[in-house]
Motif scaffolding. Structure first.
Motif, PDB file in Angstrom:
ATOM      1  N   SER A 254      75.627  47.725  41.424  1.00 18.64           N
ATOM      2  CA  SER A 254      75.971  46.495  40.712  1.00 18.64           C
ATOM      3  C   SER A 254      76.607  45.505  41.673  1.00 18.64           C
ATOM      4  O   SER A 254      77.506  45.857  42.439  1.00 18.64           O
ATOM      5  N   MET A 255      76.188  44.257  41.627  1.00 16.73           N
ATOM      6  CA  MET A 255      76.779  43.235  42.498  1.00 16.73           C
ATOM      7  C   MET A 255      78.194  42.883  42.066  1.00 16.73           C
ATOM      8  O   MET A 255      78.930  42.241  42.802  1.00 16.73           O
ATOM      9  N   PHE A 256      78.596  43.309  40.886  1.00 18.96           N
ATOM     10  CA  PHE A 256      79.940  43.037  40.382  1.00 18.96           C
ATOM     11  C   PHE A 256      80.945  44.108  40.814  1.00 18.96           C
ATOM     12  O   PHE A 256      82.138  43.902  40.762  1.00 18.96           O
ATOM     13  N   ASP A 257      80.448  45.276  41.207  1.00 18.97           N
ATOM     14  CA  ASP A 257      81.323  46.382  41.609  1.00 18.97           C
ATOM     15  C   ASP A 257      80.615  47.187  42.696  1.00 18.97           C
ATOM     16  O   ASP A 257      80.131  48.285  42.451  1.00 18.97           O
ATOM     17  N   MET A 258      80.572  46.640  43.904  1.00 15.20           N
ATOM     18  CA  MET A 258      79.803  47.267  44.974  1.00 15.20           C
ATOM     19  C   MET A 258      80.519  48.465  45.587  1.00 15.20           C
ATOM     20  O   MET A 258      79.877  49.413  46.004  1.00 15.20           O
ATOM     21  N   GLY A 259      81.827  48.432  45.678  1.00 13.82           N
ATOM     22  CA  GLY A 259      82.598  49.590  46.113  1.00 13.82           C
ATOM     23  C   GLY A 259      82.399  50.039  47.556  1.00 13.82           C
ATOM     24  O   GLY A 259      82.659  51.192  47.867  1.00 13.82           O
TER      25      GLY A 259
ATOM     26  N   TRP B  23      70.858  41.459  51.987  1.00 10.94           N
ATOM     27  CA  TRP B  23      69.696  40.686  51.567  1.00 10.94           C
ATOM     28  C   TRP B  23      69.782  40.534  50.053  1.00 10.94           C
ATOM     29  O   TRP B  23      69.724  41.517  49.327  1.00 10.94           O
ATOM     30  N   ALA B  24      69.936  39.297  49.583  1.00  6.60           N
ATOM     31  CA  ALA B  24      70.131  39.041  48.151  1.00  6.60           C
ATOM     32  C   ALA B  24      69.116  38.009  47.671  1.00  6.60           C
ATOM     33  O   ALA B  24      69.406  36.819  47.620  1.00  6.60           O
ATOM     34  N   GLU B  25      67.936  38.460  47.341  1.00  3.70           N
ATOM     35  CA  GLU B  25      66.875  37.559  46.906  1.00  3.70           C
ATOM     36  C   GLU B  25      67.070  37.146  45.455  1.00  3.70           C
ATOM     37  O   GLU B  25      66.747  37.890  44.547  1.00  3.70           O
ATOM     38  N   GLY B  26      67.610  35.943  45.249  1.00  2.00           N
ATOM     39  CA  GLY B  26      67.798  35.406  43.907  1.00  2.00           C
ATOM     40  C   GLY B  26      68.985  35.974  43.150  1.00  2.00           C
ATOM     41  O   GLY B  26      69.405  35.412  42.154  1.00  2.00           O
ATOM     42  N   SER B  27      69.565  37.063  43.620  1.00  2.00           N
ATOM     43  CA  SER B  27      70.609  37.730  42.843  1.00  2.00           C
ATOM     44  C   SER B  27      71.987  37.099  42.963  1.00  2.00           C
ATOM     45  O   SER B  27      72.799  37.222  42.045  1.00  2.00           O
ATOM     46  N   ILE B  28      72.277  36.417  44.046  1.00  2.00           N
ATOM     47  CA  ILE B  28      73.610  35.849  44.228  1.00  2.00           C
ATOM     48  C   ILE B  28      73.930  34.820  43.146  1.00  2.00           C
ATOM     49  O   ILE B  28      75.083  34.613  42.793  1.00  2.00           O
TER      50      ILE B  28
ATOM     51  N   ILE C  65      73.398  35.046  40.022  1.00  2.00           N
ATOM     52  CA  ILE C  65      73.886  35.711  38.811  1.00  2.00           C
ATOM     53  C   ILE C  65      75.404  35.817  38.861  1.00  2.00           C
ATOM     54  O   ILE C  65      76.088  35.554  37.879  1.00  2.00           O
ATOM     55  N   ILE C  66      75.938  36.181  40.011  1.00  2.00           N
ATOM     56  CA  ILE C  66      77.392  36.300  40.169  1.00  2.00           C
ATOM     57  C   ILE C  66      78.024  34.931  40.448  1.00  2.00           C
ATOM     58  O   ILE C  66      79.210  34.744  40.254  1.00  2.00           O
TER      59      ILE C  66
ATOM     60  N   ASN D 199      79.659  43.276  58.837  1.00  2.00           N
ATOM     61  CA  ASN D 199      80.223  43.476  60.165  1.00  2.00           C
ATOM     62  C   ASN D 199      80.352  42.117  60.845  1.00  2.00           C
ATOM     63  O   ASN D 199      79.663  41.161  60.464  1.00  2.00           O
ATOM     64  N   ARG D 200      81.190  42.027  61.855  1.00  2.00           N
ATOM     65  CA  ARG D 200      81.271  40.780  62.635  1.00  2.00           C
ATOM     66  C   ARG D 200      79.897  40.463  63.189  1.00  2.00           C
ATOM     67  O   ARG D 200      79.235  41.342  63.747  1.00  2.00           O
ATOM     68  N   GLY D 201      79.479  39.232  63.016  1.00  2.00           N
ATOM     69  CA  GLY D 201      78.157  38.822  63.475  1.00  2.00           C
ATOM     70  C   GLY D 201      77.048  39.208  62.517  1.00  2.00           C
ATOM     71  O   GLY D 201      75.874  39.002  62.816  1.00  2.00           O
ATOM     72  N   GLY D 202      77.412  39.777  61.337  1.00  2.00           N
ATOM     73  CA  GLY D 202      76.413  40.169  60.344  1.00  2.00           C
ATOM     74  C   GLY D 202      75.850  38.969  59.605  1.00  2.00           C
ATOM     75  O   GLY D 202      76.353  37.846  59.729  1.00  2.00           O
ATOM     76  N   TYR D 203      74.816  39.196  58.832  1.00  2.00           N
ATOM     77  CA  TYR D 203      74.120  38.129  58.119  1.00  2.00           C
ATOM     78  C   TYR D 203      74.057  38.401  56.629  1.00  2.00           C
ATOM     79  O   TYR D 203      73.881  39.544  56.209  1.00  2.00           O
ATOM     80  N   LEU D 204      74.180  37.333  55.864  1.00  2.00           N
ATOM     81  CA  LEU D 204      73.902  37.360  54.428  1.00  2.00           C
ATOM     82  C   LEU D 204      72.702  36.457  54.220  1.00  2.00           C
ATOM     83  O   LEU D 204      72.744  35.278  54.567  1.00  2.00           O
ATOM     84  N   VAL D 205      71.606  37.014  53.718  1.00  2.00           N
ATOM     85  CA  VAL D 205      70.402  36.251  53.449  1.00  2.00           C
ATOM     86  C   VAL D 205      70.254  36.148  51.947  1.00  2.00           C
ATOM     87  O   VAL D 205      70.269  37.163  51.240  1.00  2.00           O
ATOM     88  N   CYS D 206      70.168  34.921  51.450  1.00  2.00           N
ATOM     89  CA  CYS D 206      69.989  34.757  50.008  1.00  2.00           C
ATOM     90  C   CYS D 206      68.996  33.625  49.757  1.00  2.00           C
ATOM     91  O   CYS D 206      68.801  32.746  50.581  1.00  2.00           O
ATOM     92  N   SER D 207      68.360  33.687  48.601  1.00  2.00           N
ATOM     93  CA  SER D 207      67.379  32.667  48.228  1.00  2.00           C
ATOM     94  C   SER D 207      67.551  32.350  46.750  1.00  2.00           C
ATOM     95  O   SER D 207      68.112  33.121  45.987  1.00  2.00           O
ATOM     96  N   GLU D 208      67.053  31.204  46.387  1.00  2.00           N
ATOM     97  CA  GLU D 208      67.100  30.769  44.990  1.00  2.00           C
ATOM     98  C   GLU D 208      65.711  30.919  44.384  1.00  2.00           C
ATOM     99  O   GLU D 208      64.717  30.503  44.984  1.00  2.00           O
ATOM    100  N   VAL D 209      65.657  31.520  43.238  1.00  2.00           N
ATOM    101  CA  VAL D 209      64.399  31.636  42.515  1.00  2.00           C
ATOM    102  C   VAL D 209      64.324  30.447  41.569  1.00  2.00           C
ATOM    103  O   VAL D 209      65.175  30.269  40.703  1.00  2.00           O
ATOM    104  N   SER D 210      63.333  29.606  41.777  1.00  2.00           N
ATOM    105  CA  SER D 210      63.206  28.434  40.895  1.00  2.00           C
ATOM    106  C   SER D 210      61.784  28.232  40.454  1.00  2.00           C
ATOM    107  O   SER D 210      60.872  28.794  40.924  1.00  2.00           O
TER     108      SER D 210
END
Length: 66
Positions: A18-23, A33-38, A40-41, A55-66
């Protein structure tokens, strides 16, 4: 849970959580990698909550579903 082999024959773990409680511990991932899911939160909340998992230098990839 699914395991995948990367190009260096290392086992990579894939989890569906769950993106609400990743733990996860902080600085756990090189990539999230968060395709369209970001959206929602909530985009801003997602960035704030998920950034510590990278991690330092890590990446968050996200996209919008439209």
């Amino acid at each position: 849970m699914k395991h995948l082999m990367d190009s260096h024959d290392k086992v990579q773990e894939v989890k569906n959580v769950s993106m609400f409680d990743m733990g996860f511990k902080t600085e756990t991932f090189d990539l999230i990698w968060a395709e369209g899911s970001i959206y929602i939160i909530g985009f801003q909340k997602g960035l704030k909550v998920w950034k510590p998992f990278l991690n330092r230098g890590g990446y968050l990839v996200c996209s919008e579903v439209s």
